[in-house]
Every structure is written in structure tokens, then in C-alpha cells.
Design a protein around this motif. Structure first.
Motif, PDB file in Angstrom:
ATOM      1  N   VAL A 130      -3.618 -13.336 -14.149  1.00 43.57           N
ATOM      2  CA  VAL A 130      -3.440 -14.321 -13.087  1.00 43.57           C
ATOM      3  C   VAL A 130      -2.088 -14.162 -12.409  1.00 43.57           C
ATOM      4  CG1 VAL A 130      -4.938 -15.943 -14.283  1.00 43.57           C
ATOM      5  CG2 VAL A 130      -2.464 -16.066 -14.627  1.00 43.57           C
ATOM      6  N   PHE A 131      -1.168 -13.390 -13.013  1.00 41.17           N
ATOM      7  CA  PHE A 131       0.137 -13.161 -12.403  1.00 41.17           C
ATOM      8  C   PHE A 131       0.191 -11.849 -11.624  1.00 41.17           C
ATOM      9  CE2 PHE A 131       0.836 -15.800 -16.160  1.00 41.17           C
ATOM     10  CZ  PHE A 131       1.546 -16.860 -15.610  1.00 41.17           C
ATOM     11  N   THR A 132      -0.921 -11.132 -11.533  1.00 40.04           N
ATOM     12  CA  THR A 132      -0.986  -9.870 -10.812  1.00 40.04           C
ATOM     13  C   THR A 132      -1.658 -10.073  -9.466  1.00 40.04           C
ATOM     14  OG1 THR A 132      -3.126  -9.206 -11.735  1.00 40.04           O
ATOM     15  CG2 THR A 132      -1.148  -8.659 -13.008  1.00 40.04           C
ATOM     16  N   ILE A 133      -1.581  -9.044  -8.637  1.00 37.10           N
ATOM     17  CA  ILE A 133      -2.180  -9.113  -7.313  1.00 37.10           C
ATOM     18  C   ILE A 133      -3.700  -9.117  -7.374  1.00 37.10           C
ATOM     19  CG2 ILE A 133      -2.347  -6.641  -6.881  1.00 37.10           C
ATOM     20  CD1 ILE A 133      -1.285  -7.166  -4.061  1.00 37.10           C
ATOM     21  N   GLY A 134      -4.249  -8.744  -8.533  1.00 35.31           N
ATOM     22  CA  GLY A 134      -5.701  -8.794  -8.681  1.00 35.31           C
ATOM     23  C   GLY A 134      -6.256 -10.202  -8.616  1.00 35.31           C
ATOM     24  N   ASN A 135      -5.405 -11.208  -8.805  1.00 34.85           N
ATOM     25  CA  ASN A 135      -5.862 -12.598  -8.749  1.00 34.85           C
ATOM     26  C   ASN A 135      -5.979 -13.109  -7.313  1.00 34.85           C
ATOM     27  OD1 ASN A 135      -6.570 -15.070 -10.151  1.00 34.85           O
ATOM     28  ND2 ASN A 135      -4.588 -15.884  -9.467  1.00 34.85           N
ATOM     29  N   VAL A 136      -5.419 -12.368  -6.345  1.00 32.40           N
ATOM     30  CA  VAL A 136      -5.474 -12.779  -4.949  1.00 32.40           C
ATOM     31  C   VAL A 136      -6.856 -12.435  -4.395  1.00 32.40           C
ATOM     32  CG1 VAL A 136      -4.427 -12.531  -2.670  1.00 32.40           C
ATOM     33  CG2 VAL A 136      -2.997 -12.401  -4.723  1.00 32.40           C
ATOM     34  N   LYS A 137      -7.477 -13.372  -3.743  1.00 31.33           N
ATOM     35  CA  LYS A 137      -8.832 -13.150  -3.235  1.00 31.33           C
ATOM     36  C   LYS A 137      -8.809 -12.241  -2.014  1.00 31.33           C
ATOM     37  CE  LYS A 137      -8.712 -17.374  -0.408  1.00 31.33           C
ATOM     38  NZ  LYS A 137      -9.364 -18.673  -0.156  1.00 31.33           N
ATOM     39  N   GLU A 138      -9.957 -11.629  -1.730  1.00 28.06           N
ATOM     40  CA  GLU A 138     -10.078 -10.726  -0.595  1.00 28.06           C
ATOM     41  C   GLU A 138      -9.910 -11.485   0.718  1.00 28.06           C
ATOM     42  OE1 GLU A 138     -13.662  -8.548  -0.728  1.00 28.06           O
ATOM     43  OE2 GLU A 138     -13.266  -7.631  -2.689  1.00 28.06           O
ATOM     44  N   GLY A 139      -9.270 -10.817   1.667  1.00 26.45           N
ATOM     45  CA  GLY A 139      -9.061 -11.404   2.982  1.00 26.45           C
ATOM     46  C   GLY A 139      -8.027 -12.494   3.029  1.00 26.45           C
ATOM     47  N   SER A 140      -7.238 -12.640   1.980  1.00 25.68           N
ATOM     48  CA  SER A 140      -6.229 -13.686   1.944  1.00 25.68           C
ATOM     49  C   SER A 140      -5.129 -13.414   2.973  1.00 25.68           C
ATOM     50  CB  SER A 140      -5.612 -13.791   0.546  1.00 25.68           C
ATOM     51  OG  SER A 140      -4.554 -14.723   0.534  1.00 25.68           O
ATOM     52  N   LYS A 141      -4.704 -14.463   3.645  1.00 24.46           N
ATOM     53  CA  LYS A 141      -3.628 -14.328   4.619  1.00 24.46           C
ATOM     54  C   LYS A 141      -2.254 -14.262   3.963  1.00 24.46           C
ATOM     55  CE  LYS A 141      -6.214 -16.825   8.194  1.00 24.46           C
ATOM     56  NZ  LYS A 141      -6.227 -17.996   9.122  1.00 24.46           N
ATOM     57  N   TRP A 142      -2.195 -14.531   2.672  1.00 30.27           N
ATOM     58  CA  TRP A 142      -0.915 -14.521   1.973  1.00 30.27           C
ATOM     59  C   TRP A 142      -0.460 -13.122   1.555  1.00 30.27           C
ATOM     60  CZ3 TRP A 142       2.208 -18.577   1.951  1.00 30.27           C
ATOM     61  CH2 TRP A 142       1.656 -19.832   2.204  1.00 30.27           C
ATOM     62  N   LEU A 143      -1.260 -12.109   1.860  1.00 34.88           N
ATOM     63  CA  LEU A 143      -0.860 -10.748   1.500  1.00 34.88           C
ATOM     64  C   LEU A 143       0.326 -10.256   2.330  1.00 34.88           C
ATOM     65  CD1 LEU A 143      -4.336  -9.058   0.975  1.00 34.88           C
ATOM     66  CD2 LEU A 143      -2.614  -9.520  -0.764  1.00 34.88           C
ATOM     67  N   TRP A 144       0.663 -10.974   3.400  1.00 33.46           N
ATOM     68  CA  TRP A 144       1.857 -10.601   4.153  1.00 33.46           C
ATOM     69  C   TRP A 144       3.106 -10.733   3.279  1.00 33.46           C
ATOM     70  CZ3 TRP A 144       5.814 -13.988   4.428  1.00 33.46           C
ATOM     71  CH2 TRP A 144       5.542 -15.344   4.206  1.00 33.46           C
ATOM     72  N   ALA A 145       3.057 -11.618   2.286  1.00 34.54           N
ATOM     73  CA  ALA A 145       4.206 -11.773   1.388  1.00 34.54           C
ATOM     74  C   ALA A 145       4.440 -10.499   0.579  1.00 34.54           C
ATOM     75  CB  ALA A 145       3.976 -12.965   0.459  1.00 34.54           C
ATOM     76  N   HIS A 146       3.368  -9.863   0.123  1.00 34.82           N
ATOM     77  CA  HIS A 146       3.498  -8.605  -0.618  1.00 34.82           C
ATOM     78  C   HIS A 146       4.033  -7.498   0.283  1.00 34.82           C
ATOM     79  CE1 HIS A 146       0.581 -11.059  -2.829  1.00 34.82           C
ATOM     80  NE2 HIS A 146       0.921 -10.384  -3.920  1.00 34.82           N
ATOM     81  N   CYS A 147       3.543  -7.460   1.519  1.00 34.63           N
ATOM     82  CA  CYS A 147       4.015  -6.436   2.459  1.00 34.63           C
ATOM     83  C   CYS A 147       5.487  -6.641   2.792  1.00 34.63           C
ATOM     84  CB  CYS A 147       3.156  -6.471   3.731  1.00 34.63           C
ATOM     85  SG  CYS A 147       3.550  -5.171   4.917  1.00 34.63           S
ATOM     86  N   LEU A 148       5.885  -7.892   2.988  1.00 32.53           N
ATOM     87  CA  LEU A 148       7.294  -8.177   3.268  1.00 32.53           C
ATOM     88  C   LEU A 148       8.179  -7.817   2.085  1.00 32.53           C
ATOM     89  CD1 LEU A 148       9.467  -9.419   5.091  1.00 32.53           C
ATOM     90  CD2 LEU A 148       8.903 -11.658   4.103  1.00 32.53           C
ATOM     91  N   ALA A 149       7.749  -8.144   0.871  1.00 27.05           N
ATOM     92  CA  ALA A 149       8.526  -7.783  -0.326  1.00 27.05           C
ATOM     93  C   ALA A 149       8.644  -6.274  -0.469  1.00 27.05           C
ATOM     94  CB  ALA A 149       7.867  -8.390  -1.563  1.00 27.05           C
ATOM     95  N   LEU A 150       7.563  -5.551  -0.138  1.00 29.36           N
ATOM     96  CA  LEU A 150       7.601  -4.088  -0.211  1.00 29.36           C
ATOM     97  C   LEU A 150       8.608  -3.531   0.785  1.00 29.36           C
ATOM     98  CD1 LEU A 150       6.357  -1.560  -1.527  1.00 29.36           C
ATOM     99  CD2 LEU A 150       4.644  -1.580   0.296  1.00 29.36           C
ATOM    100  N   TYR A 151       8.674  -4.101   1.972  1.00 26.65           N
ATOM    101  CA  TYR A 151       9.645  -3.658   2.970  1.00 26.65           C
ATOM    102  C   TYR A 151      11.072  -3.914   2.495  1.00 26.65           C
ATOM    103  CZ  TYR A 151       7.231  -2.030   7.174  1.00 26.65           C
ATOM    104  OH  TYR A 151       6.549  -1.269   8.086  1.00 26.65           O
ATOM    105  N   ILE A 152      11.317  -5.102   1.962  1.00 27.26           N
ATOM    106  CA  ILE A 152      12.674  -5.430   1.515  1.00 27.26           C
ATOM    107  C   ILE A 152      13.113  -4.511   0.386  1.00 27.26           C
ATOM    108  CG2 ILE A 152      14.080  -7.226   0.437  1.00 27.26           C
ATOM    109  CD1 ILE A 152      12.404  -9.305   1.898  1.00 27.26           C
TER     110      ILE A 152
END
Length: 748
Positions: A130-152
Motif C-alpha cells: 500500500v506504500f508503493t506506486i502499485g496502490n495508485v489506481k489507473e488513470g489517477s490524476k495524482w501521478l503528476w506528483a511522481h513525475c514532479l518528484a522524478l524531475y526534482i
């Protein structure tokens, strides 16, 4: 695995670390363990007084404070540039993963936890999934947070890498300019010397460089066979000669003459009468000049160290093709005297490419064969398979604590035990390759161990299953991001426990020095040897520690946005490693040789590779989660990382591959104006004395050729007249690398 199992694994390793660190703080105070924990101090001839009081038996954190207060200049003086680079790798890891831990814990971890629609239970019983990205549902709009963290994380890593690369490059140049004159700057190593039936290799080298480099050639020194069989043969001949010479002792009067079979810089001498003619002595002992020349010629290798009058001439000679046949007169920059790997210099140059191919094939085969135990162990650590294969453990596996230990601790421990056999094997492969320097051999072994651990710890465990399925994963490059995106999040928990067992516990074992401690105990208790001077001969194991640190960095980058729960544990490891390794550098390990910071390009390349793999995995995850925006923004980041890496290769890497001609010319002019060139020429020959550097008690015939060989002629005349010749064995002031105790300890 749930939180309770993870905490169980962490608790076991924390207990091991506390016990071993406490035991170390007591053992290091005992007078009998000085050679184990203060080998560096002993090598610097620094006596260490230990208080004979009760405080010796009480654990204390004083060693942590001393390691923290040690400056970089003291580390440079004690461990050399390689030690500074190693500490810089740790500092870079602490900085980048501090940023990653803050960003991912505050931004990514809440999104992963609340990104699904599942019902949450009590935290200790929550699954780590539940603490991994596998817990995020498909098409979630919150995936921008992962992309932003990857950029930083990527931008921060590239910025820190650039400034570290620039700083280490400048430090390397300053170290070359400011250090005492190095004999290796005036010398080149010549291999694959053509064989001639009419003259020895020594004469061939002298004629060649006297003709083609008449203005800059100074002298040369041949390399002699140094294998075990050759040493036994030389010892037998030496003993036979000594026995024959015993018949002359009754007629000898005290006079000195040069020992014909000793090295050019040794203190060996022989008592001979003034009235006895040298030729008659040789005739009675069976050692005529002809026999001596034949003996020298038979023991010569087709390799020699050639010395030049200035650094620039040596650099040009090393980088220039000496013959129309590239397989003859092969030249390389000479390693430092104590860095020479003598047993590999006599390897025929034509065999090197075959040896490299053979070691490459052997390394690949070893990596494939290693899949068998790893796959078998991984299958056993799954509870269902373990119950099927070991039915008698069914009842035990029903206990909650046993399940937590087996699932959270056992897999990583078994893998660590198997990986202990990898560094010695890779070091053997690197020796067979034919490296001419010890630092080059350790650098090659470092790369092999790094590739091996990344392959087996990451890719093999990610694609757990049969060996054939693991190899077929890479059959289609286009499917690789998708395969990694599916597999990495599920294995993130295993990587977290691996940080505990291979990271935290390994640091406790490293600081304890268990094997040297047992050897010291055996030497003192069983053999009754109380002398501490025999201890302290360990050099820093860069080929094992650098791959471990870079592997943890690789795991941190790849799992940063996928399973950010691992980052705090990883950051604690780097903080602890920073203290432990600084303590080991200033107290335990001896810097016998130095590669000049050659390990930093390996760290830089591995870090960039880690970023690229993390971005590829993120690209696959965003594709699986059907986030086109995040996928589109990841592609430019991937291209930018590759361009950054190429820029660094063009900007900094050439400095680590060759010395700058401008710097060498400036150093030559400075020494010429200072009048130091004459002393350097005088001591160049003794710098590469093979017998003394190999610490070989047996004699070695030497051949020293000079462009103007007046000194050898004078020695021959002195020998014929029976004069007293005393050859000094003192090493020159600029060759002696031993540091003062003040420089080592950083006394203020």
C-alpha cells in the motif's frame, strides 16, 4: 510482507549493530589489538598509548567523534586521493538521498497510500504494497506528483554530480602539482621488446631509445622473471654459489666489491682478498662473465622501465606509436613504484587480448551460473514453496514471529552469504587479465563486482522465476519498461530488507575486522607472538565497498518514487557508512598505492545509469497507469540526462585518462630552475628496484642501461682494482610515501 515483518528485520539488524559497535569500542582500547584497529598508525611509526584503567572495558562513542572531526586534508594525507573520492561518493549519496527522502516522504508516500480504493487496516498489519506506486489506481490524476518528484531528484542529482566531478577534477590536478616529484612521471613501461639472438633485451632497449630518442632518453631498467618457479630456481643457484664460495673464506681479507648477483640498490656485498684476481675467483666458482651475461639474458623479460630527462618527453613517448608494428615496442605510462604489479609485466603482450576475452566469457558464465543458487533461494523463501519442500517446518511456519523472520530477514541474509564469494573470484579474473598495476587490477575488479551485484541483486530478483524466463525478459527491448514497471514495485520490500542485512550489518562487521581479529588472537595465543609490527598490512578494499555503495544508490534511485518507504533506511545507512569508513581510513587501512581518483568516473557512470533506469521504469509505470501527461514529460528528462552524461565525459573524463602536457611542462621548468633535476636522475633507477619493491629476499640480476653509461664503466674499473664500493639503499626523499604522524593524525 507487512510493517511488523519489516520492523522485525530492522530490529534484528539494529541489535546486531549495537552489539558489534559496543564490542568494537572496547576491543579497540586493548593493547593487544593495536595491530588490528590501528594498522595505519603503526605504519606511520606512531606509538599509541593506551590507559591501563577500567575505562578500557567500557563502551564509548569517542571513535565516532574523532571520525566526524577528521578533515578532508587529513584523509588525503592518510589515504590518498582514492580515499577522498570514496568519502565524496558517500557525501554525494547523503546529499541526494536527503533531498529524495524529503520530497518522496512528503509528496509521493501519501499519494501511494491513499491512491487506491482498498480498505486500510491498522498500520502495523498493513501490507507494504500500500506504500508503493502499485496502490495508485489507473488513470489517477495524482501521478503528476511522481513525475514532479522524478524531475526534482534528477535535476538535483545532475547538479550535485557536476559540481562533484568538477571539484574532484580540480583536486586531482592540484594533487599532481603540489605533491612531491613522482618517479612515474619520468618513466614509461615498454613491453613486447623484439627478441634478438645476438644481444640481450637490455642492449636492444638501449640501442633503440638511444637512436630514436637521443635528446631525452636517460636510462632504463629491465624487468626480470619473478614467478614462483623462477624464484626457486634462483634460490637454488644462489645457494650453490654460496657453498662454492665457502672454500675461499680462509684466504679472504676484508675488502668490499660489488656482488655480481645482487640488485643495483641492495646492501649485498662479498668479502674478497685484494691479492686474488677477480677473474680467478669467477673461474673457481664457475661464474665467469660469460655465464653471468647468459644468466641475465635468460632471466630478462621483454619489458623494461625507460626513464627520460623530463616529464613531457615521457608522456609523448608513452602516447606515441614506437614501431610500424603495433604489437612491438608497446609503451604505457609507468605506474607508481609501489603500484607495479610485477607478476603481470612479463606476460607476453600478444596474449593480453586473449586473456581479456577469456575473463569476459568467464565472468558472464559465472553470472549465469550464479542464477541457480539465487533462484533456488528465492523459491524457498516463499512460504508456500517452503512448506512443500520442507513439510516438517509446517508447524513452525504457523508462528507469527517465525513467519516475520523468514519473510523479512532470511532472503536477504542468504543472498548476502552467496555474494561473499564474488569479490575474490572477480579479483582473480582481473589478475588474469594482465593489468600492469595493482590499482588497475582493483579498478577492474570493482567494475566486475559492480556489474555482477546489480545484475543478481536487482534484475535477477526483480524477474524472479526460472533461469530461462529471466534471460528471455531482455529478448525484446521495447517490452523492458513494461516488464520492469510490473516487477520492481513488488520487489521493493525485498530491497528494503537487503539494505538492512547487506548495509547496516556489513558496516558493523567492517568496523569489527573479524578476520584480522581472529588472526591476531591466533598469533598471540597459539603462536605466542607479541610483536605488533607484523600487523597493519591491509589496504582499503575499494573493489568490494564501492560496488556496495553504488548498488544501494542504484536501488535508491530506482525505488525512490515507486517505494519511498525505503529512503529513510537507506539514508541512515549512508550516514553510518560515512562515520565507519572515515574511521577505517584514518586508523586501519594503509594506502600502499593510489590510482589518482580513478574510481570517481565509475561512480559517476553508475549514478547516471541509475537515473536512466529509474526514468525507464517510471515511463513504464506511467504507461501502465495510463497517464499520458506523466509519460510525455518523462521522455525529455531521459534525453536531458543522456546529454548531461555526454557533456561530463567530454569535459572531465580526459583528465582522468592522461596527464596534462601543460602541467607537466610547468613542473619540468620549475624543477629545472630549482636545480632538482640532478637529484631526480640520481634516484630514478633505485625507485623501480624490482627486488626491494617485491620484498624478495632472493637475489635478482639487474641490468641498468644508460645513454652515457659512464657510471657502469667506473664500477667495473673499481671492481677490477679491488676498491671498496658501497651502494646505498636509501630511498629518495621524494619517493618515500610514508607520512609523518602529524600529517596522519591531524594534530592541531
Amino acid at each position: 510482507m507487512n510493517i511488523a515483518a519489516l520492523l522485525t528485520s530492522a530490529g534484528i539488524n539494529i541489535a546486531i549493530c549495537v552489539v558489534l559497535f559496543s564490542l568494537y569500542s572496547v576491543l579497540r582500547k586493548q593493547p593487544g589489538n593495536v595491530s588490528v584497529y590501528f594498522g595505519q598508525r603503526l605504519s606511520s611509526q606512531r606509538s599509541r598509548r593506551l590507559d591501563q584503567c577500567l575505562e578500557r572495558f567500557v563502551p564509548s562513542p569517542s571513535w565516532i567523534l574523532k571520525a566526524w572531526e577528521t578533515s578532508e586534508d587529513e584523509i588525503l594525507a592518510t589515504g590518498g586521493l582514492d580515499a577522498v573520492v570514496f568519502v565524496r561518493i558517500l557525501v554525494f549519496s547523503i546529499r541526494i538521498f536527503s533531498i529524495a527522502a524529503v520530497i518522496c516522504t512528503l509528496l509521493v508516500l501519501p499519494v501511494n497510500y491513499h491512491g487506491g480504493e482498498r480498505m486500510h487496516t491498522h498500520i502495523p498489519f498493513e501490507s507494504l504494497d500500500v506504500f508503493t506506486i502499485g496502490n495508485v489506481k489507473e488513470g489517477s490524476k495524482w501521478l503528476w506528483a511522481h513525475c514532479l518528484a522524478l524531475y526534482i531528484i534528477t535535476l538535483a542529482a545532475c547538479t550535485l554530480l557536476y559540481f562533484e566531478y568538477k571539484s574532484i577534477t580540480n583536486l586531482k590536478l592540484v594533487h599532481i602539482i603540489g605533491s612531491p616529484p613522482n618517479p612515474s612521471h619520468f618513466a614509461i613501461l615498454v613491453r613486447s621488446i623484439p627478441w634478438s639472438s645476438e644481444e640481450s633485451y637490455c642492449d636492444t632497449v638501449k640501442k633503440f631509445f638511444s637512436y630514436y630518442h637521443p635528446s631525452t632518453y636517460l636510462s632504463h631498467q629491465m624487468v626480470y622473471k619473478s614467478g614462483t618457479v623462477q624464484k626457486l630456481k634462483d634460490d637454488a643457484e644462489h645457494v650453490c654459489k654460496v657453498i662454492r664460495d665457502t672454500s675461499l673464506e680462509n684466504t679472504c681479507k676484508p675488502s668490499f666489491t660489488q656482488c655480481w648477483c645482487s640488485g643495483g640498490t641492495t646492501n649485498s656485498f662479498k668479502m674478497i682478498s685484494n691479492e686474488i684476481d677477480i677473474e680467478s675467483v669467477h673461474g673457481r666458482t664457475g661464474y665467469t662473465d660469460k655465464h653471468l651475461d647468459e644468466s641475465k639474458k635468460m632471466q630478462e623479460c621483454p619489458a623494461a622501465f625507460v626513464f627520460f630527462k623530463n616529464r613531457y618527453a615521457a608522456l609523448m613517448a608513452a602516447q606515441t606509436l614506437q614501431s610500424s608494428n603495433p604489437m612491438l615496442w608497446v609503451t604505457d605510462l609507468a605506474p607508481e613504484p609501489h603500484d607495479v604489479y610485477w607478476s603481470n609485466i612479463c606476460i607476453p603482450y600478444r596474449q593480453l587480448w586473449i586473456r581479456k576475452i577469456a575473463t569476459l566469457v568467464a565472468s558472464i558464465v559465472f553470472m549465469i551460473v550464479f542464477l541457480i543458487p539465487v533462484t533456488f533461494v528465492q523459491s524457498l523463501t516463499q512460504l508456500d514453496n517452503l512448506q512443500k519442500m520442507l513439510p516438517f517446518m509446517t508447524e513452525m511456519l504457523k508462528k507469527k514471529f517465525v513467519v516475520q523472520v523468514v519473510s523479512g530477514y532470511l532472503p536477504s541474509v542468504i543472498l548476502v552469504l552467496f555474494l561473499c564469494a564474488v569479490p575474490p573470484v572477480m579479483m582473480l579474473f582481473s589478475s588474469v587479465e594482465g593489468s600492469i598495476s595493482r590499482s588497475g587490477r582493483k579498478k577492474s575488479a570493482c567494475c566486475k563486482v559492480l556489474y555482477f551485484t546489480i545484475w543478481n541483486v536487482f534484475f535477477v530478483n526483480v524477474f524472479a522465476g526460472s533461469i530461462i524466463s529471466q534471460l528471455l525478459v531482455f529478448s525484446s527491448v521495447t517490452d523492458l519498461p513494461t516488464q520492469l514497471a510490473k516487477a520492481v514495485p513488488s520487489q521493493a520490500t525485498f530491497f528494503t530488507t537487503y539494505v538492512f542485512s547487506s548495509g547496516w550489518a556489513s558496516l558493523a562487521i567492517e568496523v569489527m575486522q573479524i578476520y584480522p581479529l581472529l588472526c591476531n588472537l591466533f598469533r598471540r595465543v597459539i603462536l605466542r607472538i607479541k610483536d605488533d609490527s607484523q600487523g597493519g598490512s591491509l589496504s582499503f578494499p575499494y573493489h568490494t565497498e564501492i560496488p556496495r555503495i553504488l548498488l544501494f544508490g542504484f536501488l535508491g534511485f530506482t525505488c525512490s518514487i515507486l517505494a519511498p518507504l525505503m529512503l529513510p533506511f537507506l539514508l541512515f545507512y549512508f550516514f553510518l557508512a560515512y562515520l565507519v569508513y572515515r574511521n577505517q581510513i584514518i586508523n586501519v587501512y594503509i594506502a600502499k598505492y593510489d590510482s589518482g581518483g580513478q574510481f570517481w568516473p565509475i561512480a559517476h557512470n553508475t549514478t547516471v545509469f541509475s537515473l536512466i533506469v529509474a526514468q525507464v521504469i517510471a515511463l513504464g509505470v506511467f504507461g501502465l497507469k495510463r497517464s499520458t501527461v506523466a509519460s510525455g514529460f518523462t521522455i525529455p528528462l531521459l534525453i536531458g540526462t543522456l546529454l548531461f552524461h555526454q557533456y561530463c565525459r567530454q569535459r572531465f573524463l580526459p583528465v582522468f585518462r592522461s596527464n596534462s602536457a601543460k602541467i607537466l611542462v610547468d613542473m619540468d621548468r620549475r624543477d629545472e630552475h630549482g636545480g632538482r633535476m640532478g637529484d631526480m636522475y640520481e634516484h630514478l633507477r633505485s625507485s623501480y628496484d624490482q627486488s626491494s619493491l617485491m620484498q624478495d629476499a632472493s637475489y635478482q640480476p639487474q641490468c641498468f642501461g644508460h645513454y652515457e653509461n659512464k657510471r657502469n664503466d667506473k664500477c667495473s674499473e673499481d671492481t677490477e682494482k679491488g676498491k671498496e664500493i658501497i651502494q646505498k639503499d636509501d630511498r629518495p626523499w621524494y619517493v618515500n610515501r610514508t607520512l609523518s604522524s602529524k600529517a596522519v593524525l591531524g594534530a592541531k
